[in-house]
Design a protein around this motif. Structure first.
Motif, short mmCIF file in Angstrom:
data_model
loop_
_atom_site.label_atom_id
_atom_site.label_comp_id
_atom_site.label_asym_id
_atom_site.label_seq_id
_atom_site.Cartn_x
_atom_site.Cartn_y
_atom_site.Cartn_z
N ILE A 1 0.84 -1.20 0.00
CA ILE A 1 0.00 0.00 0.00
C ILE A 1 0.87 1.25 0.00
O ILE A 1 0.58 2.23 -0.70
CB ILE A 1 -0.97 -0.02 1.20
N GLN A 2 1.97 1.23 0.75
CA GLN A 2 2.88 2.38 0.75
C GLN A 2 3.50 2.59 -0.63
O GLN A 2 3.61 3.72 -1.11
CB GLN A 2 3.98 2.18 1.80
N ASN A 3 3.91 1.49 -1.27
CA ASN A 3 4.48 1.61 -2.61
C ASN A 3 3.43 2.05 -3.63
O ASN A 3 3.75 2.77 -4.57
CB ASN A 3 5.12 0.29 -3.05
N LEU A 4 2.19 1.64 -3.42
CA LEU A 4 1.11 2.09 -4.30
C LEU A 4 0.92 3.60 -4.17
O LEU A 4 0.73 4.30 -5.18
CB LEU A 4 -0.19 1.35 -3.97
N GLU A 5 1.00 4.10 -2.96
CA GLU A 5 0.90 5.56 -2.76
C GLU A 5 2.06 6.29 -3.42
O GLU A 5 1.88 7.33 -4.05
CB GLU A 5 0.86 5.87 -1.26
N LYS A 6 3.27 5.73 -3.31
CA LYS A 6 4.43 6.34 -3.95
C LYS A 6 4.31 6.30 -5.47
O LYS A 6 4.65 7.27 -6.15
CB LYS A 6 5.71 5.64 -3.50
N LEU A 7 3.84 5.17 -5.99
CA LEU A 7 3.66 5.05 -7.44
C LEU A 7 2.60 6.02 -7.94
O LEU A 7 2.76 6.65 -8.99
CB LEU A 7 3.28 3.60 -7.80
N THR A 8 1.53 6.15 -7.18
CA THR A 8 0.48 7.12 -7.54
C THR A 8 1.05 8.52 -7.59
O THR A 8 0.78 9.28 -8.54
CB THR A 8 -0.68 7.05 -6.52
N LYS A 9 1.87 8.87 -6.62
CA LYS A 9 2.50 10.19 -6.59
C LYS A 9 3.45 10.38 -7.77
O LYS A 9 3.47 11.44 -8.41
CB LYS A 9 3.25 10.36 -5.26
N LEU A 10 4.24 9.34 -8.08
CA LEU A 10 5.16 9.42 -9.22
C LEU A 10 4.40 9.67 -10.52
O LEU A 10 4.81 10.48 -11.35
CB LEU A 10 5.97 8.13 -9.36
N LEU A 11 3.29 8.96 -10.70
CA LEU A 11 2.51 9.12 -11.93
C LEU A 11 1.83 10.47 -12.00
O LEU A 11 1.70 11.06 -13.07
CB LEU A 11 1.49 7.99 -12.06
N GLU A 12 1.38 10.97 -10.86
CA GLU A 12 0.76 12.30 -10.84
C GLU A 12 1.77 13.39 -11.18
O GLU A 12 1.43 14.37 -11.84
CB GLU A 12 0.14 12.58 -9.47
#
Length: 139
Positions: free
Chosen positions: A87-98
């Protein structure tokens, strides 16, 4: 004698003028080919980022549904449980894509894309969610 001098320099004059014409033609053709190649690679890059973005959107939705179900049904043991790291990596990936913007003047565009690719693979494994097989991806 001057007539013969001109005759002797015909070959070198033809070589020089042909070389200049070839360089000009090469520049024109190179521009067209470069444009076409850039267009194709831009499409591939957009497809790749779009694929990652759509997976992340679905994964975020699954995580939020899972959290809602866990809050409503604490006794149900069939709920999916996602790892905290996933879940933490998903949040980081979401931020990277944004934060990712296709600015071709940016020298770090490929480094950022590599970071997104790595984070995507890591997140999909940690969440235990299946993605397309490698041979199905076009990039």
């Amino acid at each position: 004698m001057k007539e013969f001098d001109q005759l002797l320099s015909v070959e070198s004059d033809a070589y020089i003028s042909s070389k200049e014409q070839g360089i000009d033609d090469g520049k024109r053709l190179g521009y067209v080919e470069g444009y076409q190649l850039g267009f194709e690679k831009g499409i591939e890059l957009g497809q790749e980022i779009g694929y990652y973005q759509s997976c992340v959107t679905v994964w975020n939705h699954l995580v939020s549904i899972n959290n809602n179900n866990n809050n409503n049904n604490n006794n149900n043991k069939n709920n999916l449980k996602f790892s905290v790291r996933g879940i933490q990596n998903l949040e980081k990936l979401t931020k990277l894509l944004e934060d990712y913007h296709l600015d071709f003047n940016d020298e770090n565009i490929m480094n950022t894309l590599s970071e997104i690719r790595l984070k995507f693979k890591l997140t999909s494994v940690q969440l235990g969610l299946q993605t397309k097989e490698n041979d199905e991806l076009s990039f």
